[in-house]
Design an enzyme around this catalytic site. Structure first.
Site, PDB file in Angstrom:
ATOM      1  N   ASP A  28       2.366  -9.645  -0.015  1.00  0.00           N
ATOM      2  CA  ASP A  28       2.214  -8.222   0.290  1.00  0.00           C
ATOM      3  C   ASP A  28       1.791  -7.491  -0.975  1.00  0.00           C
ATOM      4  O   ASP A  28       1.900  -8.035  -2.080  1.00  0.00           O
ATOM      5  CB  ASP A  28       3.517  -7.631   0.849  1.00  0.00           C
ATOM      6  CG  ASP A  28       4.667  -7.733  -0.133  1.00  0.00           C
ATOM      7  OD1 ASP A  28       4.811  -8.802  -0.782  1.00  0.00           O
ATOM      8  OD2 ASP A  28       5.425  -6.758  -0.278  1.00  0.00           O
ATOM      9  N   ASP A  36      -1.526  -9.205  -8.394  1.00  0.00           N
ATOM     10  CA  ASP A  36      -0.123  -8.999  -7.971  1.00  0.00           C
ATOM     11  C   ASP A  36      -0.042  -9.055  -6.453  1.00  0.00           C
ATOM     12  O   ASP A  36      -0.107  -8.035  -5.809  1.00  0.00           O
ATOM     13  CB  ASP A  36       0.364  -7.648  -8.513  1.00  0.00           C
ATOM     14  CG  ASP A  36       1.819  -7.364  -8.154  1.00  0.00           C
ATOM     15  OD1 ASP A  36       2.551  -8.303  -7.816  1.00  0.00           O
ATOM     16  OD2 ASP A  36       2.208  -6.188  -8.208  1.00  0.00           O
ATOM     17  N   GLU A  41       7.896  -8.234  -0.850  1.00  0.00           N
ATOM     18  CA  GLU A  41       8.332  -8.088  -2.242  1.00  0.00           C
ATOM     19  C   GLU A  41       8.190  -6.654  -2.727  1.00  0.00           C
ATOM     20  O   GLU A  41       9.073  -6.134  -3.427  1.00  0.00           O
ATOM     21  CB  GLU A  41       7.545  -9.041  -3.163  1.00  0.00           C
ATOM     22  CG  GLU A  41       8.206  -9.268  -4.520  1.00  0.00           C
ATOM     23  CD  GLU A  41       7.798  -8.262  -5.594  1.00  0.00           C
ATOM     24  OE1 GLU A  41       8.486  -8.189  -6.621  1.00  0.00           O
ATOM     25  OE2 GLU A  41       6.790  -7.535  -5.412  1.00  0.00           O
ATOM     26  N   ASP A 100       4.563 -14.153 -11.199  1.00  0.00           N
ATOM     27  CA  ASP A 100       4.437 -12.780 -10.671  1.00  0.00           C
ATOM     28  C   ASP A 100       4.747 -11.780 -11.784  1.00  0.00           C
ATOM     29  O   ASP A 100       5.340 -10.745 -11.547  1.00  0.00           O
ATOM     30  CB  ASP A 100       5.393 -12.601  -9.478  1.00  0.00           C
ATOM     31  CG  ASP A 100       5.208 -11.272  -8.779  1.00  0.00           C
ATOM     32  OD1 ASP A 100       4.101 -10.706  -8.864  1.00  0.00           O
ATOM     33  OD2 ASP A 100       6.179 -10.791  -8.151  1.00  0.00           O
ATOM     34  N   HIS A 135       5.565  30.248   5.900  1.00  0.00           N
ATOM     35  CA  HIS A 135       4.453  30.934   5.251  1.00  0.00           C
ATOM     36  C   HIS A 135       5.015  31.650   4.025  1.00  0.00           C
ATOM     37  O   HIS A 135       5.941  32.462   4.137  1.00  0.00           O
ATOM     38  CB  HIS A 135       3.870  31.927   6.258  1.00  0.00           C
ATOM     39  CG  HIS A 135       2.624  32.611   5.814  1.00  0.00           C
ATOM     40  ND1 HIS A 135       2.516  33.313   4.650  1.00  0.00           N
ATOM     41  CD2 HIS A 135       1.418  32.711   6.409  1.00  0.00           C
ATOM     42  CE1 HIS A 135       1.302  33.822   4.546  1.00  0.00           C
ATOM     43  NE2 HIS A 135       0.604  33.459   5.608  1.00  0.00           N
ATOM     44  N   THR A 155      -0.451  27.802   1.123  1.00  0.00           N
ATOM     45  CA  THR A 155       0.592  28.768   0.786  1.00  0.00           C
ATOM     46  C   THR A 155       1.799  28.553   1.685  1.00  0.00           C
ATOM     47  O   THR A 155       2.103  29.357   2.554  1.00  0.00           O
ATOM     48  CB  THR A 155       0.051  30.191   0.911  1.00  0.00           C
ATOM     49  OG1 THR A 155      -0.592  30.317   2.173  1.00  0.00           O
ATOM     50  CG2 THR A 155      -0.943  30.473  -0.186  1.00  0.00           C
ATOM     51  N   ARG A 163      15.524   1.687 -14.381  1.00  0.00           N
ATOM     52  CA  ARG A 163      15.455   0.254 -14.669  1.00  0.00           C
ATOM     53  C   ARG A 163      16.756  -0.185 -15.333  1.00  0.00           C
ATOM     54  O   ARG A 163      17.263   0.512 -16.216  1.00  0.00           O
ATOM     55  CB  ARG A 163      14.280  -0.048 -15.591  1.00  0.00           C
ATOM     56  CG  ARG A 163      12.938   0.305 -14.991  1.00  0.00           C
ATOM     57  CD  ARG A 163      12.483  -0.719 -13.963  1.00  0.00           C
ATOM     58  NE  ARG A 163      11.454  -0.154 -13.089  1.00  0.00           N
ATOM     59  CZ  ARG A 163      10.807  -0.846 -12.174  1.00  0.00           C
ATOM     60  NH1 ARG A 163      11.077  -2.146 -11.987  1.00  0.00           N
ATOM     61  NH2 ARG A 163       9.911  -0.280 -11.402  1.00  0.00           N
ATOM     62  N   SER A 183      11.031  -5.534 -12.510  1.00  0.00           N
ATOM     63  CA  SER A 183      12.058  -6.258 -11.755  1.00  0.00           C
ATOM     64  C   SER A 183      11.396  -7.274 -10.836  1.00  0.00           C
ATOM     65  O   SER A 183      10.434  -6.950 -10.158  1.00  0.00           O
ATOM     66  CB  SER A 183      12.837  -5.284 -10.869  1.00  0.00           C
ATOM     67  OG  SER A 183      13.146  -4.123 -11.591  1.00  0.00           O
TER      68      SER A 183
END
Lengths: 471, 471
Positions: free
Chosen positions: B99, B130, B164, B193, B226, B328, B341, B415
């Site tokens: 993926d 990747d 993944e 990877d 609005h 707006t 991380r 990771s």
């Protein structure tokens, strides 16, 4: 033929009116979306055909091109029309717009935004109330007067544009060029592009806020980076941007830019008294927006903040991850967007300078090595009118004829910049004659016009044209 | 047949390898996009056919469903494969993912992200590096060994997943269930990877940061409003959110959450010395990210911040206006996204509690009547390995055979949570054997794999399989 019978015929025409509005809503004329420019142009042409069927002489006024993201894009032409050219009659100029705000079902619409859908006597669809419905009310009113062979006691001119939701690019210049031709013999101007204060009582609008808008671009890395690989060792543009954006307003949504409230015109005694009379329920308003608590719950203070004080709204960020789910990215170029609503006597040039100076001060305080580029977008001046002139009087009588009550005289928090352009170029009175209810949700998800407002709208504009002839 | 001749045959196979990678890239298997789940499943099946052509026995391991935005969505199955079942040989388990991260040309790609495009001996396309390219290197290496009738001196097992980029939903549980079956006889694990530290020298990776992610939802009005009509009289959720997001990091991108750095493991003398030896040029790194200045420009401090210290990145905001141009609007429901991380010895549960406590403290300090809902997303533990075991030695010899130099031993800021899962469940060594260069731009615009890295990748994995047989 009495007015009562004509009004009955209007009620009887509902299914046909609905079908016509459905046709208009189905044309997704989002002026802010470059890919939908063809639909926006198509929408203008669609309306031209309708006016021509009523006998109006129409022209499409070419506005040339605009440049969006480096690409040339044709501007939708402005539709000018004229019905009647009797020198013994006065002339009213009617303005409306046929473009709409963006809308996608995934934004949280309960129905397809470009498929007009009736539920509980409400017609849902993007543009149903802002402003395709009201524009069609003009056409329906004139058609009905013609059908019943009633004299239209004023000449009617039309000016319908396709760029209102994107700053009316090119229109002020066109009107300027038309000052001594198309606009020369105009006696009154009428615009139906605002809303009632509540949901039941009709209003006439005599004031509008202006606007000035800003884009804050922060860059610093050449492209989006993986937050695992680069996290902690680059200055993230988005960290800088949210900090800058966080320094613009207090938790109570008051503007933190020094001196900005000093630009607001002082309140007169007469104006002060006006607020007391207005029929407005704060709890109902709070419930209608679904808030637990408002920054102020005092009726007068709330209306003052809404109508005659500036405010600053954050709209969003371009360039950061905005999808659902997770994306572990460090965005490289982010653009924060906000705008400030202007009121008398604020001048955009002065306000823009105050804002940009404040932003640059903030940036120095931040001390980031990234690059900060604050840009000023389009602006529009605020507007306030005299509610005692003949145009407002005719509007008030029309409202009373249809609704049985005198309208409230209100102001609006939003901007219809073209109002001031018409006033300046014609030197005549501009009447804002709202047809839609406060909960029509213009610019938002699930925009709608009530069946009753659509029908009363046709009647009100028809009565207004008759009453104008008496002034 | 000498290894040199086999390597020449690999070089000669480039056009065919490129065509196969183009097929894989064309399948837009974005696991984070629910509408592309069919393509993600298709991608797994495509790879199964390729492994079966090599003689591998394959199964698709069903993971059931996940719930996304209230909808049931099938999870892509995991592809298990086995080539060779010789009890006298050791067994290596190879992991990769099929993926990819989201990508659109409008994000700033120079080419169509799902059309593999060669420019200057670089192959651009989402997933090229990747991780579709490295996964295909395994297949090409085995095919080449078979073609030249060279003994594959280890049994090879494959585990290729399709989630993944979305937290490997379901995979840890599947592996847990397979501990005594598919995983029982595994002697080594190898994962391709990750990336080299620079662009020229090969590396072996012995450490990874973990991650914990957060979503901050602020609501307070029932739908988008609005900004002209409602500006100044509601508490804007986006004003609250940017303030909260601005309080998470300093201008130098240090985390402001009290105590978070106290969780970091102290540095050993041995580890401290390792940093001195590593070939890393800070100026080159700064130029590669296109920054004017970095939070630190000291080589050792920078690598420490990148590899063995936590960091906090802001990813973006869901629910605010994110398009080009102006809108707006006052957004009604906004969700800020950030992640931290993790490094040894940080524990996600403890960190999550520290973060949520800090966020709730901030919210109390803010004093807004809006509703704040901080949510913890997926997390993954950090990982550090022993570089002196047989798996790492085989990897190092393979690198030297192909590149002629000893690899650097590095850590990664990102990771790969499954690394730790494999280590825990097999009790064996996991080797991270990166094939792509530091500038491959995984997760970013213009992801690519260099032609030379793709070809050397096939050679390295082929050599690694041979060298493993000697351990």
């Amino acid at each position: 033929m009495s007015l009562k019978q004509v009004f009955e015929d209007i009620d009887a025409s509902y299914e046909r009116y609905k079908a016509i509005l459905a046709e208009a809503v189905a044309i997704d004329s989002v002026s802010g979306d470059p890919t939908r420019r063809p639909q926006t142009i198509q929408m203008i042409k669609w309306m031209k055909e309708r006016l021509e069927k009523l006998g109006a002489k129409c022209t499409l006024e070419d506005l040339g091109h605009q440049t969006v993201d480096g690409k040339e894009l044709p501007l939708p032409p402005v539709l000018f029309g004229q019905l009647g050219d009797d020198k013994s009659k006065k002339t009213v100029l009617v303005y409306g717009h046929l473009d709409v705000q963006p809308a996608q079902k995934s934004d949280g619409w309960n129905t397809e935004p470009f498929v007009l859908t009736e539920k509980n006597e409400k017609l849902f669809g993007r543009g149903a109330s802002d402003d395709k419905g009201p524009v069609l009310c003009w056409a329906h009113a004139i058609e009905m007067l013609q059908k019943h062979k009633m004299d239209i006691s004023v000449n009617v001119k039309f000016c319908f544009e396709g760029m209102e939701e994107s700053g009316s690019v090119g229109l002020p210049e066109l009107l300027e060029r038309s000052k001594d031709t198309f606009l020369a013999d105009v006696d009154f101007v009428c615009i139906s592009d605002s809303y009632w204060l509540g949901t039941t009582k009709p209003c006439l609008t005599h004031g509008l806020r202006g606007i000035t808008s800003f884009k804050l671009e922060v860059t610093g890395i050449q492209q989006d980076l993986h937050s695992g690989v680069y996290g902690g060792v680059v200055h993230e543009p988005l960290q800088d941007l949210v900090w800058i954006m966080s320094q613009l307003t207090s938790v109570d949504n008051r503007i933190l830019i020094p001196g900005i409230y000093d630009e607001v015109a002082p309140m007169t005694k007469e104006e002060d008294e006006l607020y007391e009379k207005i029929d407005f329920d704060v709890s109902e308003f709070r419930e209608s927006v679904g808030a637990k608590k408002l920054p102020t719950e005092d009726k007068k203070t709330l209306l003052i903040r809404r109508w005659r004080e500036p405010c600053l709204s954050l709209h969003g960020i371009e360039g950061a991850f905005s999808g659902a789910g997770e994306k572990t990215v460090i965005p490289s170029k982010v653009i924060g967007k906000f705008s400030i609503r202007l009121v008398p006597d604020m001048k955009p040039e002065k306000v823009n300078k105050m804002v940009v100076d404040y932003l640059n001060d903030l940036w120095r305080k931040r001390g980031s090595p990234n690059t900060f580029n604050p840009r000023v977008g389009h602006d529009a001046l605020p507007w306030v009118a005299d509610t005692n002139d003949s145009n407002f009087r005719a509007g008030a009588r029309a409202m009373k004829l249809v609704h049985g009550v005198d309208p409230d005289y209100i102001r609006e928090g939003c901007s219809i910049p073209i109002t001031l352009t018409f006033q300046d170029l014609t030197g005549k009175s501009v009447l804002l004659l709202p047809l839609g209810a406060a909960d029509d949700m213009a610019h938002s998800q699930n925009e709608k016009i009530n069946k009753v407002n659509y029908l009363q709208g046709v009647k009100t504009l028809l009565a207004y044209l008759i009453e104008l002839g008496k002034e």
